[in-house]
Design a protein around this motif. Structure first.
Motif, PDB file in Angstrom:
ATOM      1  N   ASP A 160      -9.517  -7.518  -5.783  1.00 50.38           N
ATOM      2  CA  ASP A 160      -8.513  -7.938  -4.802  1.00 50.38           C
ATOM      3  C   ASP A 160      -7.608  -6.788  -4.362  1.00 50.38           C
ATOM      4  OD1 ASP A 160      -8.914 -10.855  -4.423  1.00 50.38           O
ATOM      5  OD2 ASP A 160      -8.657 -10.876  -6.582  1.00 50.38           O
ATOM      6  N   TRP A 161      -6.945  -6.117  -5.305  1.00 49.67           N
ATOM      7  CA  TRP A 161      -6.119  -4.960  -4.942  1.00 49.67           C
ATOM      8  C   TRP A 161      -6.019  -4.008  -6.118  1.00 49.67           C
ATOM      9  CZ3 TRP A 161      -3.829  -9.909  -3.755  1.00 49.67           C
ATOM     10  CH2 TRP A 161      -3.144 -10.500  -4.827  1.00 49.67           C
ATOM     11  N   LEU A 162      -5.812  -2.730  -5.806  1.00 48.21           N
ATOM     12  CA  LEU A 162      -5.707  -1.675  -6.813  1.00 48.21           C
ATOM     13  C   LEU A 162      -4.297  -1.110  -6.763  1.00 48.21           C
ATOM     14  CD1 LEU A 162      -9.130   0.143  -6.217  1.00 48.21           C
ATOM     15  CD2 LEU A 162      -8.582  -1.545  -7.996  1.00 48.21           C
ATOM     16  N   THR A 163      -3.391  -1.765  -7.474  1.00 49.86           N
ATOM     17  CA  THR A 163      -1.972  -1.371  -7.433  1.00 49.86           C
ATOM     18  C   THR A 163      -1.398  -1.114  -8.820  1.00 49.86           C
ATOM     19  OG1 THR A 163      -1.276  -3.705  -7.465  1.00 49.86           O
ATOM     20  CG2 THR A 163      -1.579  -2.669  -5.305  1.00 49.86           C
ATOM     21  N   GLY A 164      -2.198  -1.240  -9.870  1.00 46.88           N
ATOM     22  CA  GLY A 164      -1.737  -1.020 -11.233  1.00 46.88           C
ATOM     23  C   GLY A 164      -2.843  -1.374 -12.208  1.00 46.88           C
TER      24      GLY A 164
ATOM     25  N   TYR B  91     -14.804  -2.090  -3.054  1.00 42.93           N
ATOM     26  CA  TYR B  91     -14.142  -2.644  -1.870  1.00 42.93           C
ATOM     27  C   TYR B  91     -12.884  -3.395  -2.321  1.00 42.93           C
ATOM     28  CZ  TYR B  91     -18.383  -1.604   0.759  1.00 42.93           C
ATOM     29  OH  TYR B  91     -19.446  -0.955   1.361  1.00 42.93           O
ATOM     30  N   THR B  92     -11.765  -3.138  -1.641  1.00 47.93           N
ATOM     31  CA  THR B  92     -10.496  -3.748  -2.024  1.00 47.93           C
ATOM     32  C   THR B  92      -9.574  -3.831  -0.811  1.00 47.93           C
ATOM     33  OG1 THR B  92      -8.671  -3.624  -3.627  1.00 47.93           O
ATOM     34  CG2 THR B  92      -9.417  -1.553  -2.674  1.00 47.93           C
ATOM     35  N   PHE B  93      -8.560  -4.704  -0.889  1.00 49.33           N
ATOM     36  CA  PHE B  93      -7.591  -4.812   0.209  1.00 49.33           C
ATOM     37  C   PHE B  93      -6.778  -3.541   0.356  1.00 49.33           C
ATOM     38  CE2 PHE B  93      -7.450  -9.563  -0.705  1.00 49.33           C
ATOM     39  CZ  PHE B  93      -8.269  -9.864   0.356  1.00 49.33           C
ATOM     40  N   ILE B  94      -6.229  -3.106  -0.784  1.00 53.38           N
ATOM     41  CA  ILE B  94      -5.283  -1.996  -0.754  1.00 53.38           C
ATOM     42  C   ILE B  94      -5.417  -1.186  -2.034  1.00 53.38           C
ATOM     43  CG2 ILE B  94      -3.422  -3.470  -1.688  1.00 53.38           C
ATOM     44  CD1 ILE B  94      -1.476  -1.766  -0.017  1.00 53.38           C
ATOM     45  N   TRP B  95      -5.253   0.126  -1.892  1.00 49.36           N
ATOM     46  CA  TRP B  95      -5.360   1.041  -3.025  1.00 49.36           C
ATOM     47  C   TRP B  95      -4.143   1.958  -3.015  1.00 49.36           C
ATOM     48  CZ3 TRP B  95      -8.948   5.871  -2.626  1.00 49.36           C
ATOM     49  CH2 TRP B  95      -8.828   6.654  -3.783  1.00 49.36           C
ATOM     50  N   ASN B  96      -3.290   1.799  -4.032  1.00 46.32           N
ATOM     51  CA  ASN B  96      -2.177   2.722  -4.226  1.00 46.32           C
ATOM     52  C   ASN B  96      -2.666   3.856  -5.119  1.00 46.32           C
ATOM     53  OD1 ASN B  96      -0.600   1.011  -2.727  1.00 46.32           O
ATOM     54  ND2 ASN B  96       0.512   0.153  -4.458  1.00 46.32           N
ATOM     55  N   LYS B  97      -3.002   4.977  -4.501  1.00 44.77           N
ATOM     56  CA  LYS B  97      -3.629   6.085  -5.225  1.00 44.77           C
ATOM     57  C   LYS B  97      -2.769   6.531  -6.406  1.00 44.77           C
ATOM     58  CE  LYS B  97      -6.296   7.827  -1.306  1.00 44.77           C
ATOM     59  NZ  LYS B  97      -6.631   8.981  -0.452  1.00 44.77           N
TER      60      LYS B  97
ATOM     61  N   SER C 214      -9.217  -2.323   3.223  1.00 39.92           N
ATOM     62  CA  SER C 214      -9.124  -3.131   4.445  1.00 39.92           C
ATOM     63  C   SER C 214      -8.016  -2.604   5.345  1.00 39.92           C
ATOM     64  CB  SER C 214      -8.852  -4.595   4.087  1.00 39.92           C
ATOM     65  OG  SER C 214      -7.508  -4.730   3.659  1.00 39.92           O
ATOM     66  N   ILE C 215      -7.837  -3.253   6.469  1.00 39.63           N
ATOM     67  CA  ILE C 215      -6.774  -2.887   7.402  1.00 39.63           C
ATOM     68  C   ILE C 215      -5.388  -3.081   6.774  1.00 39.63           C
ATOM     69  CG2 ILE C 215      -6.553  -5.177   8.464  1.00 39.63           C
ATOM     70  CD1 ILE C 215      -6.190  -3.766  11.154  1.00 39.63           C
ATOM     71  N   LEU C 216      -5.304  -3.878   5.713  1.00 43.07           N
ATOM     72  CA  LEU C 216      -4.024  -4.079   5.024  1.00 43.07           C
ATOM     73  C   LEU C 216      -3.433  -2.763   4.543  1.00 43.07           C
ATOM     74  CD1 LEU C 216      -1.917  -6.046   3.870  1.00 43.07           C
ATOM     75  CD2 LEU C 216      -3.359  -6.300   1.839  1.00 43.07           C
ATOM     76  N   GLN C 217      -4.281  -1.794   4.245  1.00 47.17           N
ATOM     77  CA  GLN C 217      -3.831  -0.486   3.781  1.00 47.17           C
ATOM     78  C   GLN C 217      -2.862   0.155   4.773  1.00 47.17           C
ATOM     79  OE1 GLN C 217      -5.110   0.793   0.798  1.00 47.17           O
ATOM     80  NE2 GLN C 217      -3.944   2.679   0.847  1.00 47.17           N
ATOM     81  N   LYS C 218      -3.003  -0.184   6.068  1.00 50.94           N
ATOM     82  CA  LYS C 218      -2.200   0.457   7.111  1.00 50.94           C
ATOM     83  C   LYS C 218      -1.055  -0.412   7.630  1.00 50.94           C
ATOM     84  CE  LYS C 218      -6.197   3.146   8.672  1.00 50.94           C
ATOM     85  NZ  LYS C 218      -7.108   3.467   9.804  1.00 50.94           N
ATOM     86  N   LEU C 219      -0.929  -1.634   7.102  1.00 48.43           N
ATOM     87  CA  LEU C 219       0.104  -2.535   7.603  1.00 48.43           C
ATOM     88  C   LEU C 219       1.451  -2.264   6.929  1.00 48.43           C
ATOM     89  CD1 LEU C 219      -1.861  -5.908   7.866  1.00 48.43           C
ATOM     90  CD2 LEU C 219      -1.362  -4.246   9.655  1.00 48.43           C
ATOM     91  N   PRO C 220       2.571  -2.622   7.586  1.00 50.63           N
ATOM     92  CA  PRO C 220       3.910  -2.326   7.049  1.00 50.63           C
ATOM     93  C   PRO C 220       4.152  -2.965   5.685  1.00 50.63           C
ATOM     94  CG  PRO C 220       4.034  -3.015   9.345  1.00 50.63           C
ATOM     95  CD  PRO C 220       2.633  -3.259   8.915  1.00 50.63           C
ATOM     96  N   PHE C 221       4.775  -2.207   4.782  1.00 51.34           N
ATOM     97  CA  PHE C 221       5.210  -2.664   3.463  1.00 51.34           C
ATOM     98  C   PHE C 221       4.068  -3.140   2.564  1.00 51.34           C
ATOM     99  CE2 PHE C 221       8.506  -3.853   6.631  1.00 51.34           C
ATOM    100  CZ  PHE C 221       9.460  -2.899   6.287  1.00 51.34           C
ATOM    101  N   SER C 222       2.835  -2.801   2.927  1.00 49.24           N
ATOM    102  CA  SER C 222       1.693  -3.347   2.185  1.00 49.24           C
ATOM    103  C   SER C 222       1.595  -2.802   0.759  1.00 49.24           C
ATOM    104  CB  SER C 222       0.392  -3.065   2.936  1.00 49.24           C
ATOM    105  OG  SER C 222       0.179  -1.673   3.074  1.00 49.24           O
ATOM    106  N   LYS C 223       2.131  -1.632   0.500  1.00 58.88           N
ATOM    107  CA  LYS C 223       2.012  -1.059  -0.835  1.00 58.88           C
ATOM    108  C   LYS C 223       2.787  -1.843  -1.889  1.00 58.88           C
ATOM    109  CE  LYS C 223       0.767   3.715   0.220  1.00 58.88           C
ATOM    110  NZ  LYS C 223       1.097   5.146  -0.009  1.00 58.88           N
ATOM    111  N   THR C 224       3.887  -2.484  -1.469  1.00 58.04           N
ATOM    112  CA  THR C 224       4.711  -3.219  -2.418  1.00 58.04           C
ATOM    113  C   THR C 224       4.784  -4.716  -2.124  1.00 58.04           C
ATOM    114  OG1 THR C 224       6.680  -2.696  -1.121  1.00 58.04           O
ATOM    115  CG2 THR C 224       6.142  -1.215  -2.952  1.00 58.04           C
ATOM    116  N   LYS C 225       4.595  -5.109  -0.870  1.00 55.86           N
ATOM    117  CA  LYS C 225       4.750  -6.514  -0.472  1.00 55.86           C
ATOM    118  C   LYS C 225       3.416  -7.132  -0.059  1.00 55.86           C
ATOM    119  CE  LYS C 225       9.296  -6.244  -0.791  1.00 55.86           C
ATOM    120  NZ  LYS C 225      10.049  -6.947  -1.853  1.00 55.86           N
ATOM    121  N   TYR C 226       2.335  -6.655  -0.653  1.00 57.16           N
ATOM    122  CA  TYR C 226       1.001  -7.104  -0.227  1.00 57.16           C
ATOM    123  C   TYR C 226       0.800  -8.602  -0.434  1.00 57.16           C
ATOM    124  CZ  TYR C 226       0.331  -6.074  -5.199  1.00 57.16           C
ATOM    125  OH  TYR C 226       0.487  -5.992  -6.561  1.00 57.16           O
TER     126      TYR C 226
END
Length: 364
Positions: A11-15, A36-42, A57-69
């Motif tokens: 789903d997401w790679l944030t931690g 494949y994932t929505f968002i990846w916080n390197k 996904s395109i979510l990677q480029k949307l506003p505040f997506s790194k913390t408010k996904y």
């Protein structure tokens, strides 16, 4: 098997939490797999994961997506369906939200390792969107969107050819919501390198600060007991929880793995107040030789034996927890028995069981 062309979905790679530890084990098994994932916080997940080719996904480029996904939940079905996988021999989704809904070319086997059906719209809906849990506008929106998300969750489950559940608890929920059977393979737990430490006079919580984790119950109980409590974790409810806590309660944030293992080993007991799909932190505590005081529901009941490896409490209330702590303080536990119980959940066992499942159940 290592030569198969495999896609891993997460789903997401944030931690690095329990789900990411499962993904990491899949990465060890399939070292050339794409992810494949929505968002990846390197930098927020392990090198074993980040060495793979990762598609976002395109979510990677949307506003505040790194913390408010999580606020993008209503469009997550669309985002996962924006991927279409056709050039793979095997697809494996590690799913607790919508990863299992990825579109795959007909004929390609899709194994879903299911941490839980989408908890936000099923059994934990009130914990996330009930009164007092979020603002009026989010609650109102979710009342309209819940039915749509439930229907999508059921419909997309039929894209999966094989379900694996991370516990008997989750297996029952897969049957309840999707009408599908699942094989149970418990997730991998790092049980290595826990130090031998003299026990100290504090209790320990390791968790994310989100509603269903019920950290406020523990804080309320320890405010009354005045016993030392250390809390490892961060999350959106941190400010509220810190305001609740009295001086006997210490917040440590997220700490490195070496220091965390020391705290596990030194703690008098580990507190587990939530209804959880499985309970990786409970196993980690046992691996350190520390008993667990846990809520008597969910996946943790498959791990802990009352009186042998821990103590249960029956209600998610401070009073019920206090009663269990007072009972615990009159008991003694054998550290070697606790460690022996944890040994079963080692990573090698998980990888072997996944390999055996693929070899016996999947026809290539």
């Amino acid at each position: 098997m290592s030569k198969l062309k495999v896609a891993l979905i997460h789903d997401w790679l944030t931690g690095m939490r329990g789900g990411e530890k499962v993904l990491e084990a899949f990465c060890e098994l399939f070292q050339e797999a794409d992810i494949y994932t929505f968002i990846w916080n390197k930098g927020r997940v392990s090198e074993k994961i980040e060495r793979h080719k990762i598609y976002t996904s395109i979510l990677q480029k949307l506003p505040f997506s790194k913390t408010k996904y999580r606020y993008y939940l209503p469009i997550m079905p669309y985002l996962i369906e924006s991927f279409y996988l056709k050039n793979y021999e095997l697809v494996i989704s590690s799913s607790h939200c919508v990863a299992k809904g990825i579109k795959v070319k007909k004929g390609i086997p899709h194994i879903c390792y299911c941490h839980t059906p989408m908890r936000y719209v099923w059994d934990l809906y009130d914990d996330y969107f009930g009164k007092g849990k979020t603002n009026f506008f989010v609650r109102t929106a979710m009342r309209f969107l819940r039915g749509y998300l439930q229907k999508w969750d059921i419909k997309s489950s039929f894209r999966v050819t094989h379900f694996i559940a991370n516990s008997k608890n989750v297996k029952r929920r897969i049957e309840k919501y999707y009408g599908r059977d699942a094989v149970v393979i418990y997730p991998p737990v790092d049980i290595s390198a826990f130090p031998e430490k003299r026990k100290k006079d504090f209790y320990l919580v390791v968790t994310a600060f989100v509603p269903y984790k019920k950290v406020e119950i523990v804080i309320d109980a320890f405010n009354r007991l005045k016993y030392p409590l250390k809390i490892v974790g961060t999350g959106p409810e941190e400010r509220k929880l810190r305001k609740m806590a009295e001086k006997n309660i210490e917040f440590l944030g997220w700490i490195d793995n070496f220091k965390l293992k020391e705290y596990y080993a030194e703690a008098k007991a580990f507190i587990f107040p939530q209804l959880e799909d499985f309970g990786i932190t409970a196993v980690e505590s046992l691996a350190a030789g520390t008993p667990v005081i846990a809520y008597n529901k969910g996946g943790v009941t498959e791990i802990i034996q009352d009186g042998e490896t821990g103590v249960f409490f029956d209600k998610q209330t401070p009073e019920s927890l206090i009663s269990a702590i007072k009972r615990f303080e009159k008991m003694s536990f054998d550290r070697e028995i606790l460690k022996k119980k944890a040994y079963y959940y080692r990573k090698e066992r998980f990888i072997n069981e996944i390999k055996n499942f693929i070899e016996t159940e999947i026809k290539f």
